[in-house]
Design an enzyme around this catalytic site. Structure first.
Site, PDB file in Angstrom:
ATOM      1  N   CYS A  16      18.742 -30.178  -2.855  1.00 31.79           N
ATOM      2  CA  CYS A  16      19.991 -29.503  -3.227  1.00 31.79           C
ATOM      3  C   CYS A  16      19.716 -28.181  -3.918  1.00 31.79           C
ATOM      4  O   CYS A  16      20.593 -27.323  -4.000  1.00 31.79           O
ATOM      5  CB  CYS A  16      20.832 -30.411  -4.126  1.00 31.79           C
ATOM      6  SG  CYS A  16      20.033 -30.880  -5.662  1.00 31.79           S
ATOM      7  N   GLU A  68      27.537 -34.600  -8.257  1.00 31.95           N
ATOM      8  CA  GLU A  68      26.608 -33.530  -7.883  1.00 31.95           C
ATOM      9  C   GLU A  68      26.686 -33.409  -6.370  1.00 31.95           C
ATOM     10  O   GLU A  68      26.368 -34.358  -5.653  1.00 31.95           O
ATOM     11  CB  GLU A  68      25.182 -33.850  -8.344  1.00 31.95           C
ATOM     12  CG  GLU A  68      24.990 -33.776  -9.843  1.00 31.95           C
ATOM     13  CD  GLU A  68      25.205 -32.386 -10.419  1.00 31.95           C
ATOM     14  OE1 GLU A  68      25.053 -31.395  -9.662  1.00 31.95           O
ATOM     15  OE2 GLU A  68      25.537 -32.271 -11.606  1.00 31.95           O
TER      16      GLU A  68
END
Length: 480
Positions: free
Chosen positions: A283, A249
Site C-alpha cells: 500500500c 486502511e
C-alpha cells in the site's frame, strides 16, 4: 501422507468448517502449502459470542500476566522467524529475506505492545467545582473484529492483534483467504498462551461469508480493516448502521518526487525499492514517479539500467529480488493495466512481459512507463503490481501539485538536497506519511501509521496512537 487441514480456532477449541480450500504457492502453482477449513456465518457468530464472554476475564487479568503473554508470542515468532518466514514467502511470493523480515517485524509488534501493557496510566484533573476530584482512565473497547489483507499476511495481523490484546480486548480475526498459512501459524502460537478461552478467535473464510458476518454484527464493539477502498466503504456503511467503531486502511496512489538537485543514485534506488520490491504489492508503493525536467532523462536511463539487473524468480530461490505476483487474478489485472497505459498514450520503456519460469508461477518483469500524465487512469487508480509511471514536470511547485492531485493520501516521498524544498514538502504534502531521501515503502513499528483522504478512516494504527482505537475514555468525578 498429507497433513490434516488446518482448523479454525473458536472459544478455545480447534473447529472444522463448512468446507476446505487448498492454498497454492504463487511461485509454483503445483505446490500446495496446505488445506484450510472455511468457517460458516454461524461459526463467526459463535466466535463473536465467545469473545464477548471472555473479554471481561481478559481485561481483569493482571498486567504482568498480559505483558508476559504478548512477550511469549513475540519471543516465539523471533525464535522461529526463519521457518515461518519461509512459510510466508512460499504462500505469498515475496523473496525469502522479506518473508523472514516480516515475521521479525511481527515479533517486534508483540514486544512493543507487551511494554505498552505496563505503561497504561490514567490522568487526574482539577475540577472547576471545589471539593471534587477528577480521574480520566482508559478501558478496553470490548470485542474487536480484525480483517487483514494478503500482502502482509502476518505483519498486518500482528499490528492489529497485539494492541487489541494489550489493552484488554477480545479478538475475532479473519485473515485474507488467499494467504491463510501465515495467519494460522500466528494463531496457533497465540492459542497456546494463557488466555481465557474465547479471548482470541480465528475464523478463516471468504469475505462474503465471514467478512460480511463480522461487519454486519451488532455484537462487536470495534472493527479494524485493511484492504481496498471499495470494500472499505462497504465496511464503513455496515459498521455505521450498528454504531460500531471503525478503523480503515484502504487504497493509495503514492508518488516519489525527484527534483533536479537530487542525488541520482539515491533517487534511482529509492524508486526501485518503492515501486518494485514486494512485487509492487504494498500500500506504500510509489507507482507515480514525478521527475523534474533537468534530471528526467538521466533518471530514466539509470532506473532502466537498474531494473535490468533485477532477478525475478521463485520466492525461495537465492538471490531473487522480485518474486511472483500473488495470484493469477492479480497478474491478469496487472496485464490489463499495462494495456490500458499504452492505450492512454504512455510509452513502455522497460519490462512488463510475462516470464515462463520453471516451476510455473505468476511471473512478470517489472514495468516502467514514460510520457505519462496525472490524468491517466494508470496514474489515478491503485494498480498493486510492479508497474511505475514517470510523470515529467517543470519544477518543484508543479511536482507538488501533481503529487497532491489524487483521491488518496497515504505516503509521499521527495529526493532532494535542498533543505528548503524538503521542509516545504513535509508541510504541504497531503499524506499521512512523508519520506525525504527514502523510499515511500518502509515504516517503523513504534510510530503512527495511516493516511489522509480516501487512504484511511478513523484513528491511526501503531505506536501509542493505537490506544485511541482500542480503548474508550472514562471520566470519573469523586467527592471524597
Amino acid at each position: 501422507m498429507a497433513l490434516q487441514p488446518c482448523k479454525n480456532y473458536i472459544a478455545g477449541h480447534w473447529c472444522e468448517g463448512q468446507a476446505v480450500i487448498a492454498n497454492h504457492s504463487p511461485s509454483d502453482v503445483e505446490d500446495i502449502v496446505g488445506h484450510y477449513h472455511q468457517a460458516s456465518a454461524e461459526q463467526t457468530f459463535e466466535a463473536i459470542a465467545a469473545a464477548r464472554e471472555a473479554q471481561p476475564l481478559w481485561a481483569a487479568t493482571g498486567l504482568e500476566q498480559r505483558q508476559q503473554v504478548l512477550m511469549a508470542i513475540g519471543n516465539e515468532l523471533m525464535a522461529r522467524k526463519d521457518e515461518l518466514g519461509e512459510l510466508l514467502s512460499r504462500e505469498e511470493g515475496k523473496p525469502l529475506a522479506e518473508g523472514i523480515g516480516e515475521v521479525n517485524r511481527s515479533a517486534q509488534f508483540f514486544h512493543y505492545y507487551a511494554a505498552e501493557v505496563l505503561r497504561q496510566m490514567g490522568e487526574t484533573a482539577a475540577s472547576v467545582r471545589p471539593g471534587i476530584e477528577i480521574e480520566v482512565q482508559r478501558e478496553p473497547v470490548g470485542v474487536v473484529g480484525i480483517i487483514t489483507p494478503w500482502n502482509f499476511p502476518m505483519a498486518t495481523a500482528a499490528w492489529k492483534i497485539a494492541p487489541a490484546l494489550a489493552f484488554g480486548n477480545a479478538v475475532v480475526f479473519k485473515p485474507a483467504n488467499l494467504v491463510p498459512a501465515s495467519a494460522w501459524a500466528l494463531s496457533e502460537i497465540i492459542s497456546r498462551q494463557a488466555l481465557p478461552p474465547g479471548t482470541f478467535n480465528l475464523v478463516m473464510g471468504t469475505g462474503g461469508v465471514v467478512g460480511e458476518s463480522l461487519i454486519q454484527s451488532p455484537d462487536i464493539d470495534a472493527l479494524t480493516f485493511t484492504g481496498s477502498l471499495a470494500t472499505g466503504r462497504r465496511v464503513a456503511v455496515a459498521t455505521a448502521g450498528n454504531l460500531v467503531r471503525c478503523q480503515l486502511e484502504m487504497g493509495s496512489k503514492n508518488a516519489l518526487v525527484v527534483l533536479d538537485d537530487a542525488d541520482l543514485e539515491i533517487a534511482v534506488e529509492c524508486a526501485l525499492n518503492g515501486a518494485f520490491f514486494g512485487t509492487g504489492q504494498k500500500c506504500t508503493a510509489s507507482s507515480r514517479l514525478i521527475v523534474c525536467d533537468g534530471i528526467h532523462d538521466r533518471f530514466v536511463d539509470a532506473l532502466i539500467a537498474r531494473m535490468r539487473q533485477l532477478k525475478v524468480g521463485h520466492a525461495l530461490e537465492q538471490g531473487v529480488q522480485i518474486g511472483p505476483v500473488a495470484e493469477a487474478r492479480q497478474l491478469e489485472q496487472n496485464l490489463q493495466y499495462l494495456q490500458l497505459a499504452a492505450e492512454e498514450g504512455a510509452t513502455l520503456v522497460e519490462g512488463g512481459e510475462l516470464l515462463a519460469l520453471e516451476p510455473a508461477g505468476h511471473y512478470m518483469r517489472p514495468a516502467l512507463f514514460i510520457n505519462s500524465h496525472n490524468g491517466m487512469r494508470i496514474n489515478r487508480e491503485e494498480v498493486f503490481g510492479p508497474i511505475a509511471c514517470v510523470i515529467r514536470v517543470s519544477d518543484y511547485e508543479q511536482a507538488l501539485a501533481v503529487l497532491n492531485d489524487t483521491e488518496y493520501g497515504l505516503t509521499a516521498g521527495i529526493i532532494t538536497q535542498s533543505l528548503r524544498h524538503a521542509s516545504d514538502f513535509k508541510r504541504r504534502a497531503r499524506t499521512g506519511c512523508v519520506m525525504v531521501n527514502l523510499p515511500t515503502a518502509g515504516t517503523d513499528y513504534h510510530v503512527p501509521f495511516g493516511g489522509r483522504k480516501n487512504s484511511s478512516f478513523g484513528p491511526r494504527e501503531q505506536g501509542q496512537y493505537a490506544r485511541d482505537f482500542y480503548t474508550v475514555v472514562k471520566t470519573t468525578y469523586v467527592r471524597p
